[in-house]
Design an enzyme around this catalytic site. Structure first.
Site, PDB file in Angstrom:
ATOM      1  N   ASN A   5       1.364  -0.867  -0.133  1.00 58.22           N
ATOM      2  CA  ASN A   5       0.337   0.021   0.053  1.00 58.22           C
ATOM      3  C   ASN A   5       0.997   0.745  -0.354  1.00 58.22           C
ATOM      4  O   ASN A   5       1.537   1.753   1.219  1.00 58.22           O
ATOM      5  CB  ASN A   5      -1.148  -0.024   1.245  1.00 58.22           C
ATOM      6  N   TRP A   6       1.227   2.110  -1.604  1.00 57.32           N
ATOM      7  CA  TRP A   6       1.511   3.507  -1.192  1.00 57.32           C
ATOM      8  C   TRP A   6       1.815   4.668  -0.641  1.00 57.32           C
ATOM      9  O   TRP A   6       1.538   5.728  -0.659  1.00 57.32           O
ATOM     10  CB  TRP A   6       2.371   3.486  -2.937  1.00 57.32           C
ATOM     11  N   LYS A   7       0.332   4.528  -0.466  1.00 61.44           N
ATOM     12  CA  LYS A   7      -0.790   6.153  -0.069  1.00 61.44           C
ATOM     13  C   LYS A   7      -0.270   6.727  -0.825  1.00 61.44           C
ATOM     14  O   LYS A   7      -0.745   6.461  -1.793  1.00 61.44           O
ATOM     15  CB  LYS A   7       0.231   5.503   1.856  1.00 61.44           C
ATOM     16  N   HIS A  91      -9.734   1.316   5.252  1.00 54.66           N
ATOM     17  CA  HIS A  91      -8.131   2.475   5.598  1.00 54.66           C
ATOM     18  C   HIS A  91      -8.459   2.554   6.868  1.00 54.66           C
ATOM     19  O   HIS A  91      -9.278   3.546   6.244  1.00 54.66           O
ATOM     20  CB  HIS A  91      -7.475   2.631   4.184  1.00 54.66           C
ATOM     21  N   GLU A  93      -6.919   5.204   7.126  1.00 58.24           N
ATOM     22  CA  GLU A  93      -6.722   6.728   7.358  1.00 58.24           C
ATOM     23  C   GLU A  93      -7.213   7.241   5.548  1.00 58.24           C
ATOM     24  O   GLU A  93      -7.836   8.584   6.559  1.00 58.24           O
ATOM     25  CB  GLU A  93      -5.487   6.960   5.922  1.00 58.24           C
ATOM     26  N   GLU A 165      -5.937  -3.941  10.711  1.00 61.76           N
ATOM     27  CA  GLU A 165      -4.808  -3.361  11.506  1.00 61.76           C
ATOM     28  C   GLU A 165      -5.107  -2.638  12.622  1.00 61.76           C
ATOM     29  O   GLU A 165      -5.638  -1.104  11.870  1.00 61.76           O
ATOM     30  CB  GLU A 165      -4.842  -2.638   9.835  1.00 61.76           C
ATOM     31  N   GLY A 171       2.404   2.798  10.388  1.00 62.14           N
ATOM     32  CA  GLY A 171       3.426   3.766  10.225  1.00 62.14           C
ATOM     33  C   GLY A 171       4.107   4.618  11.816  1.00 62.14           C
ATOM     34  O   GLY A 171       4.786   5.524  12.220  1.00 62.14           O
ATOM     35  N   SER A 210       2.987  -1.736  10.376  1.00 61.48           N
ATOM     36  CA  SER A 210       4.825  -1.599  10.673  1.00 61.48           C
ATOM     37  C   SER A 210       5.062  -3.359  10.199  1.00 61.48           C
ATOM     38  O   SER A 210       5.814  -3.728  10.988  1.00 61.48           O
ATOM     39  CB  SER A 210       5.096  -1.505  12.391  1.00 61.48           C
ATOM     40  N   GLY A 231       2.461  -1.378   4.257  1.00 65.34           N
ATOM     41  CA  GLY A 231       2.762   0.231   4.376  1.00 65.34           C
ATOM     42  C   GLY A 231       4.436   0.973   3.400  1.00 65.34           C
ATOM     43  O   GLY A 231       5.005   0.641   2.980  1.00 65.34           O
ATOM     44  N   GLY A 232       5.319   1.444   4.621  1.00 69.77           N
ATOM     45  CA  GLY A 232       6.529   2.158   4.476  1.00 69.77           C
ATOM     46  C   GLY A 232       7.791   1.320   3.666  1.00 69.77           C
ATOM     47  O   GLY A 232       7.846   1.597   3.271  1.00 69.77           O
TER      48      GLY A 232
END
Ligand code: PGA
Length: 253
Positions: A5-7, A91, A93, A165, A171, A210, A231-232
């Site tokens: 998930n590159w956001k 999500h 976010e 999640e 993150g 994470s 993600g990250g």
């Protein structure tokens, strides 16, 4: 499966550079579905470049209507036309920064299945809820509302993917423990069985928050955890490939 998930990261040029580097890094990966969800602006280019390959395309969001006067939105058929298979729905976010309600999430899950997309439905509790032992209640509520319109008889139910999640793990560098992820995934599996019957065994449940190359095997391969939403650590080709390789190796035993 491993899902990137590159956001809101990577311009088109940066995204294409990743795509060029990734196959070499991921050589030897087998039996793992590897999904990349870039920002919308990269989907068309990715779709052309991924055709016939093993990398699978996903989107990070969509509207639930086929078309209409919804400025700034993207519809399910638009994604389908580009060969997008997965779409992340709900999500935290989106829920927290863009006010996405459970009703909206429900509409999107239903639309994804209707239009032949595979929804990755995200569920998660915040830190206070986790500490107060409310995780199961929060997730149950989110899941029931999200699946309200889904008939247990629906043939497309196995297309559904559910991602646990925890918001406090996203993150932050503080992931849930493997045990917590596995316990929660088992709880979700039980709920899905109650709601949908035996077909729930085919629904994939992911952990996200994470996840990195060092810890991914604490999650994937645990009972009821079928993959990770990342993600990250998915932003670098080398690190995302490392995670795909780890899961592939684990599967081969
Ligand atoms: P993270 O994000 O891996 O950077 O914690 C996961 C996610 O939000 O899906």
């Amino acid at each position: 499966m491993v899902v990137a998930n590159w956001k809101m990261y990577k311009t088109l040029d940066e995204a294409l550079a990743f795509l060029q580097a990734f196959p070499l890094e991921a050589e030897g990966v087998e039996d793992v579905e590897v999904v990349i969800c870039p920002p919308f602006i990269s989907l068309a280019d990715f779709s052309r470049r991924l055709a016939g390959g093993s990398l699978i395309l996903g989107a990070q969001n969509m509207h639930w209507e086929k078309e209409g006067a919804y400025t700034g939105e993207i519809s399910p058929p638009m994604l389908r036309e580009l060969g997008v298979r997965y779409v992340i729905i709900g999500h935290s976010e989106r829920r927290n920064f863009f006010g996405e309600s459970d009703r909206v999430v429900r509409n999107k899950v239903e639309a994804a299945l209707t239009y032949g997309l595979f929804p990755i439905l995200c569920l998660g509790e915040n830190w206070d809820q986790f500490n107060n032992g409310q995780t199961q209640d929060v997730l149950k509520n989110q899941l029931l509302l999200a699946l309200e319109k889904i008939s247990p008889k629906g043939e497309l139910i196995p297309n559904l993917v559910v991602a646990y999640e925890p918001i406090w793990a996203i993150g932050t560098g503080t992931p849930a423990t493997g045990q917590t992820a596995s316990d929660v995934a088992g709880y979700l599996r039980g709920l899905l069985k109650e709601l949908l019957g035996g077909v729930a065994d085919n629904i994939r449940i992911l952990y996200g928050g994470s996840v990195n190359p060092e810890n991914i095997l604490e999650y994937v391969g645990k009972p009821d955890v079928d993959g990770a939403l990342i993600g990250g650590s998915s932003l670098k080709a080398q690190s995302f490939a490392e995670m795909a390789r780890a899961v592939s190796g684990e599967r081969r035993g």
